[in-house]
Design an enzyme around this catalytic site. Structure first.
Site, short mmCIF file in Angstrom:
data_model
loop_
_atom_site.label_atom_id
_atom_site.label_comp_id
_atom_site.label_asym_id
_atom_site.label_seq_id
_atom_site.Cartn_x
_atom_site.Cartn_y
_atom_site.Cartn_z
N HIS A 32 0.86 -1.19 0.00
CA HIS A 32 0.00 0.00 0.00
C HIS A 32 0.90 1.23 0.00
CE1 HIS A 32 1.12 0.15 4.21
NE2 HIS A 32 0.67 -1.09 4.36
N HIS A 35 4.02 1.32 2.24
CA HIS A 35 5.20 0.64 1.71
C HIS A 35 5.87 1.48 0.61
CE1 HIS A 35 2.85 -3.10 2.94
NE2 HIS A 35 3.99 -3.25 3.58
N GLN A 59 7.13 -15.61 12.28
CA GLN A 59 6.75 -14.49 13.14
C GLN A 59 5.27 -14.48 13.49
OE1 GLN A 59 8.10 -11.51 10.09
NE2 GLN A 59 6.34 -10.35 10.78
N GLU A 146 6.88 3.74 10.94
CA GLU A 146 6.68 4.07 12.35
C GLU A 146 5.49 3.33 12.97
OE1 GLU A 146 6.61 8.32 12.68
OE2 GLU A 146 6.18 8.26 14.82
N SER A 184 -1.49 -3.53 5.55
CA SER A 184 -1.92 -4.58 4.61
C SER A 184 -3.23 -5.18 5.06
CB SER A 184 -0.86 -5.67 4.54
OG SER A 184 0.36 -5.12 4.14
N ARG A 185 -3.43 -5.21 6.37
CA ARG A 185 -4.64 -5.86 6.92
C ARG A 185 -5.91 -5.06 6.65
NH1 ARG A 185 -3.00 -9.74 11.16
NH2 ARG A 185 -0.75 -9.69 11.29
O1 PAF Z 1 6.94 -5.42 9.08
C1 PAF Z 1 6.85 -6.42 8.34
O2 PAF Z 1 6.14 -6.42 7.32
C2 PAF Z 1 7.60 -7.67 8.72
O3 PAF Z 1 7.68 -7.82 10.09
C3 PAF Z 1 9.01 -7.76 8.08
C4 PAF Z 1 9.89 -6.63 8.58
C5 PAF Z 1 8.88 -7.69 6.57
C6 PAF Z 1 9.68 -9.07 8.46
O4 PAF Z 1 8.98 -10.18 7.98
#
Ligand code: PAF
Length: 274
Positions: A32, A35, A59, A146, A184-185
């Site tokens: 989006h 980014h 993660q 941020e 993104s969500r």
């Molecule tokens: O912020 C994110 O989108 C993720 O945590 C990252 C930094 C790409 C790591 O997978």
């Protein structure tokens, strides 16, 4: 713009550009304007911009959150092409992790609160994948938004401890006109829900307005209750901007951090309040 899918192609492309300053924007796709603002900053500051698109399973503490994470790969690649970046890296899990060399870094408790407390193991997974990316790509600059401020603090420690040559750059949160932080969500929210979600930013601003003359616990509770009116809040906490401690010292900087669930979509945000 080159699109590469494995180490061999990546190494070959980077070897040719070995004299250039690399800017790196790690992403999990579903790109989006937030980014794209990081991408633009990277292009201003570096000679060669690399963007990774990889939804990192290590993660996610919740398997259904991982499965439901938005995927818009074709659109992502076409957006990056329009920005004219140099290289997109879209690796596969198996190759990325196969020779992983695990590292330990002192996180001074930064990973135990807020997102670390509510998503067990989340930051460990972030560190694992970024450690691999940093070793492979050897960037000079890496760009983070941020909105994920806690992640930024932790990645800074990763760089300080293991990648002296990398500068981590914090970039402002990009918001919709309503104040909702781009994420993104947000794709998973309909327009009505997006409007409701803008109350997160209103609550953060309420907190900022009342910070200097309120009792912290009371202010946190008022803000938490405001969020409760329209969502399932996980936390609303005021913490030191550097240590994430809750102890208030007049001379230091503080932020309010929030996580809520709205129709099962998890949203986070934060704001500097003094
Ligand atoms: O912020 C994110 O989108 C993720 O945590 C990252 C930094 C790409 C790591 O997978």
């Amino acid at each position: 713009m080159q699109v590469v899918y494995n180490f061999k192609e990546l190494n070959k492309a980077l070897k040719i550009e070995s004299n250039k300053t690399i800017g790196f924007v790690p992403t999990m796709g579903a790109l989006h304007d937030g980014h794209l603002s990081l991408v633009r900053l990277s292009m201003q500051k570096s000679d060669f911009t690399v963007v990774s698109i990889f939804i990192n399973p290590t993660q996610f503490d919740n398997p259904s959150d991982f499965i439901n994470y938005p995927v818009t790969l074709e659109n992502d690649v076409s957006l990056l092409k329009k920005c004219n970046i140099d290289l997109v890296f879209i690796p596969e899990f198996k190759e990325l992790y196969q020779n992983e060399k695990k590292i330990n870094i002192p996180l001074n408790g930064l990973d135990q609160v807020l997102e670390g407390n509510h998503r067990k193991g989340h930051f460990n997974g972030v560190i694992r994948v970024l450690n691999i990316f940093f070793q492979l790509i050897k960037p000079r600059y890496v760009f983070f938004g941020e909105k994920d401020y806690q992640q930024y603090l932790i990645v800074n420690l990763l760089a300080e401890n293991h990648f002296n040559n990398i500068e981590i750059i914090l970039c402002p949160t990009i918001r919709l006109q309503t104040g909702l932080a781009m994420s993104s969500r947000n794709i998973k929210l309909n327009l009505e829900q997006q409007k409701i979600a803008s109350k997160i930013f209103q609550t953060l601003n309420y907190c900022k307005k009342h910070f200097s003359f309120s009792k912290i616990n009371e202010l946190e509770k008022i803000c938490f209750d405001k969020l409760k009116d329209f969502s399932d809040p996980e936390y609303f906490e005021i913490r030191n901007s550097i240590t994430l401690s809750k102890e208030i010292k007049k001379s230091e900087k503080y932020r309010a951090f929030v996580a809520i669930k709205l129709s099962n979509v998890r949203l986070i945000d934060n704001l500097a309040i003094n």
